[in-house]
Design an enzyme around this catalytic site. Structure first.
Site, mmCIF file in Angstrom:
data_model
loop_
_atom_site.group_PDB
_atom_site.id
_atom_site.type_symbol
_atom_site.label_atom_id
_atom_site.label_comp_id
_atom_site.label_asym_id
_atom_site.label_seq_id
_atom_site.Cartn_x
_atom_site.Cartn_y
_atom_site.Cartn_z
ATOM 1 N N CYS A 31 5.368 -6.019 1.489
ATOM 2 C CA CYS A 31 5.719 -4.593 1.479
ATOM 3 C C CYS A 31 5.040 -3.860 2.646
ATOM 4 O O CYS A 31 5.405 -4.076 3.790
ATOM 5 C CB CYS A 31 5.406 -3.979 0.117
ATOM 6 S SG CYS A 31 6.319 -2.442 -0.133
ATOM 7 N N TYR A 32 4.009 -3.021 2.393
ATOM 8 C CA TYR A 32 3.329 -2.376 3.534
ATOM 9 C C TYR A 32 2.837 -3.440 4.508
ATOM 10 O O TYR A 32 2.911 -3.265 5.730
ATOM 11 C CB TYR A 32 2.139 -1.533 3.053
ATOM 12 C CG TYR A 32 1.395 -0.841 4.190
ATOM 13 C CD1 TYR A 32 1.816 0.395 4.662
ATOM 14 C CD2 TYR A 32 0.302 -1.451 4.802
ATOM 15 C CE1 TYR A 32 1.153 1.024 5.713
ATOM 16 C CE2 TYR A 32 -0.370 -0.833 5.855
ATOM 17 C CZ TYR A 32 0.065 0.408 6.305
ATOM 18 O OH TYR A 32 -0.590 1.017 7.345
ATOM 19 N N GLU A 73 4.381 -10.759 -6.452
ATOM 20 C CA GLU A 73 3.280 -10.883 -7.411
ATOM 21 C C GLU A 73 3.587 -10.282 -8.778
ATOM 22 O O GLU A 73 2.893 -10.580 -9.741
ATOM 23 C CB GLU A 73 2.009 -10.230 -6.831
ATOM 24 C CG GLU A 73 2.047 -8.710 -6.633
ATOM 25 C CD GLU A 73 2.682 -8.251 -5.332
ATOM 26 O OE1 GLU A 73 3.522 -8.986 -4.779
ATOM 27 O OE2 GLU A 73 2.359 -7.134 -4.873
ATOM 28 N N GLY A 90 0.847 -1.190 0.000
ATOM 29 C CA GLY A 90 0.000 0.000 0.000
ATOM 30 C C GLY A 90 0.874 1.228 0.000
ATOM 31 O O GLY A 90 2.058 1.151 0.339
ATOM 32 N N ASP A 117 -14.338 -8.327 -24.425
ATOM 33 C CA ASP A 117 -14.804 -8.076 -23.049
ATOM 34 C C ASP A 117 -16.319 -7.908 -22.995
ATOM 35 O O ASP A 117 -17.011 -8.579 -22.224
ATOM 36 C CB ASP A 117 -14.151 -6.815 -22.463
ATOM 37 C CG ASP A 117 -12.667 -6.808 -22.695
ATOM 38 O OD1 ASP A 117 -12.102 -7.896 -22.813
ATOM 39 O OD2 ASP A 117 -12.083 -5.712 -22.770
ATOM 40 N N LYS A 140 -7.323 -9.452 -19.342
ATOM 41 C CA LYS A 140 -7.934 -9.898 -20.599
ATOM 42 C C LYS A 140 -7.702 -11.381 -20.901
ATOM 43 O O LYS A 140 -8.596 -12.061 -21.383
ATOM 44 C CB LYS A 140 -7.449 -9.054 -21.770
ATOM 45 C CG LYS A 140 -8.302 -9.346 -22.995
ATOM 46 C CD LYS A 140 -8.105 -8.403 -24.138
ATOM 47 C CE LYS A 140 -8.402 -6.984 -23.891
ATOM 48 N NZ LYS A 140 -9.753 -6.555 -24.233
ATOM 49 N N HIS A 198 7.930 -7.478 -3.866
ATOM 50 C CA HIS A 198 6.606 -7.840 -4.410
ATOM 51 C C HIS A 198 6.707 -9.141 -5.208
ATOM 52 O O HIS A 198 7.073 -9.115 -6.388
ATOM 53 C CB HIS A 198 6.091 -6.720 -5.329
ATOM 54 C CG HIS A 198 5.651 -5.514 -4.576
ATOM 55 N ND1 HIS A 198 4.372 -5.365 -4.094
ATOM 56 C CD2 HIS A 198 6.337 -4.413 -4.196
ATOM 57 C CE1 HIS A 198 4.278 -4.210 -3.454
ATOM 58 N NE2 HIS A 198 5.459 -3.617 -3.505
#
Ligand code: XMP
Length: 516
Positions: free
Chosen positions: A82-83, A175, A55, A231, A372, A173
């Site tokens: 992280c945060y 991710e 964050g 989409d 997507k 991170h």
């Protein structure tokens, strides 16, 4: 209902959705909840683990985001990123220092006791791999009972753990794609530490969304804006599954479409969508509003507002339409909305940042958390044909954001001719299916040329072809020179008014995919 395996508590990082995405890729079901969710509500979902996201704020801010302390007492593993790590450090009695020096970018991760007794978090990971750091505050003193499980050159506490309490934390991170094997660390947390073994699939997501739509809509009607892209097509097919004839699909001809696009979309939907398509003729309205407007954000806002006006006019023709469904995806959301303040609005994707306050509809956006490539999987699940699923994305504001400066009929016609030639050649070469998106941009630049014995002073067209996985980042496609040459020669020879073609060799970031 699907069992939630992992809860991600969101502290506002731009990457929170990527945590969820990485877990979904491993068939682990997770839900993202706001950081302040009460522990009783988390327990009610019966998760096997909790992740505290990153964050933008600092744990020492007056209004710092806090986590319900009961989360640590639930008896299930917790991972802070992280945060999230700084939160854990402070909550368990350690300390965090503010640092003026922002550590941003790559770092090499050294796993402690790699050969003998590395943490389960790093099972099957190679040592000394690159991870992505993005922080200014950092842990200064780790809490009692915690040990360091990995370091990097600038972070003596790159990852820490209290294995007895099952609490883990990482400064980097895992991710993001730049963190090599970060996905493996998240998988280890879920499977080896939390013991998740269910196999979640996209079809579960689909079923759940259909259930939510049914519940929300009741016996009301939903107007669904269609663009012909994957989409909105997927949203329409989902809605039809959920509410059948209560769906009113509307395709707006805004005068900003590519050559033959309206006819193609009408044909595709006639064959593949059971609900009858309404086509709204609004070219004059859009072009009138755009006349003389050259600022990109202003163009986007005008187009967004005009879409809603057209939808509202259509809605008046039917009784009981309360909802507007759109194919908004996560990257549209993250680039259009400033999450918790400091992050920047990059551009207002018309279906998010371009919506007016006066809109009467309630929104239905079942794909809002997805990327997507995940939407394409759902499309296949719904039985939509590959030709529909693999169409390149086309932005709602259409050719208006591919004409630099103000938009007029003559320029639209010119661009359409160039665009269709480029697409023709790309398809013939097999590169269409290998690339994310391909289009031409009409630059507001004229240059001198010579055709036959005559001097010309005509327009420049830029060809943009990019490769991407989710549109968040992209690289320009390395097309063969003979293909580029064919595209250029045909455009210049066949389109009156264009005497120069250039190729865009910038990646995103720092450029974006569209020019405006
Ligand atoms: P950018 O230009 O932001 O584009 O790198 C990323 C992807 O999003 C598409 N795009 C849009 N799609 N409405 C849409 O539906 C919009 O306003 C919009 N703006 C950009 C773009 O074509 C690319 O695929």
């Amino acid at each position: 209902m699907t069992n939630v395996s992992i809860i991600v508590l969101d502290f506002g990082s731009q990457y929170t959705q990527l945590i969820a995405r990485r877990l979904r890729e491993d068939q682990i079901y997770c839900e993202i909840l706001p950081y302040h969710t009460k522990v009783e509500d988390i327990k009610a979902k019966n998760p096997k683990g909790v992740i505290l996201s990153g964050g933008p704020s600092s744990v020492y801010n007056k209004d710092a985001y806090e986590v319900d302390q009961g989360v640590y007492e639930m008896g299930i593993p917790v991972l802070g990123i992280c945060y999230g790590m700084q939160r854990i450090a402070v909550d368990f009695g350690g300390s965090v220092i503010r640092s003026d020096h922002h550590e941003y970018g790559k770092a090499e991760l050294n796993i402690n006791n790699y050969e003998t007794n590395a943490s389960k978090l790093f099972a099957d990971c190679d040592n000394e791999r690159i991870v992505w750091m993005s922080h200014s505050d950092r842990v200064d003193e780790i809490p009692a009972g915690f040990e360091v499980i990995a370091t990097s050159a600038n972070s003596p506490f790159a990852a820490i753990a209290n294995e007895e309490k099952n609490v883990y934390a990482m400064q980097f991170h895992p991710e993001v794609q730049h963190s090599e094997e970060g996905y493996l660390m998240l998988r280890n947390f879920a499977k080896k530490i939390c013991g998740v073994d269910e196999k979640w699939k996209m079809e579960h997501f689909l079923k759940e969304q259909i259930r939510i739509i049914k519940e929300k809509v009741g016996d009301g009607k939903v107007l669904c804006g269609l663009s012909g892209g994957v989409d909105s097509s997927v949203v329409a097919a989902m809605l039809y599954e959920a509410i059948g004839d209560q769906l009113i699909p509307v395709f707006v001809d805004n005068g900003l479409l590519r050559k033959g696009e309206r006819e193609q979309v009408e044909q595709i939907f006639k064959v593949n969508l059971k609900a009858p398509l309404v086509v709204a003729d609004a070219a004059d309205l859009f072009l009138g509003r755009l006349a003389g407007i050259s600022d990109p954000e202003q163009k986007r806002k005008i187009i967004g507002h005009t879409f809603i006006e057209v939808f509202e006019q259509e809605a008046k023709k039917h009784d009981g339409i309360k909802f507007l469904a759109q194919g908004t995806l996560y990257p549209d959301v993250i680039e259009s909305i400033s999450v918790n303040g400091p992050s920047e609005v990059i551009k207002s994707h018309h279906n998010v940042g371009g919506l007016p306050d006066w809109m009467d509809f309630e929104l239905i956006e079942p794909l809002r958390e997805l990327f997507k490539d995940e939407v394409r999987k759902i499309g296949l699940e719904l039985g939509l044909p590959e030709s529909m699923i693999n169409r390149h994305p086309f932005p709602g504001p259409g050719l208006a954001i591919r004409i630099m400066g103000d938009v007029n009929q003559a320029d639209l016609d010119l661009l359409r001719e160039a665009d269709v030639i480029m697409l023709d050649e790309l398809k013939a070469s097999g590169y269409y299916t290998r690339t994310w998106q391909a289009f031409t941009v009409l630059l507001n630049v004229k240059s001198v040329g010579v055709m036959g014995d005559n001097r010309t002073y005509d327009n420049t067209v830029c060809v943009r072809v990019v490769e991407a996985v989710d549109g968040m980042t992209a690289t320009f496609a390395h097309l063969p020179h003979d293909l580029l040459e064919r595209i250029s020669r045909r455009i210049i020879n066949e389109v009156d008014g264009i005497n120069r073609v250039v190729y865009d060799i910038s990646s995103k970031p720092p450029a974006t995919i569209e020019w405006e």
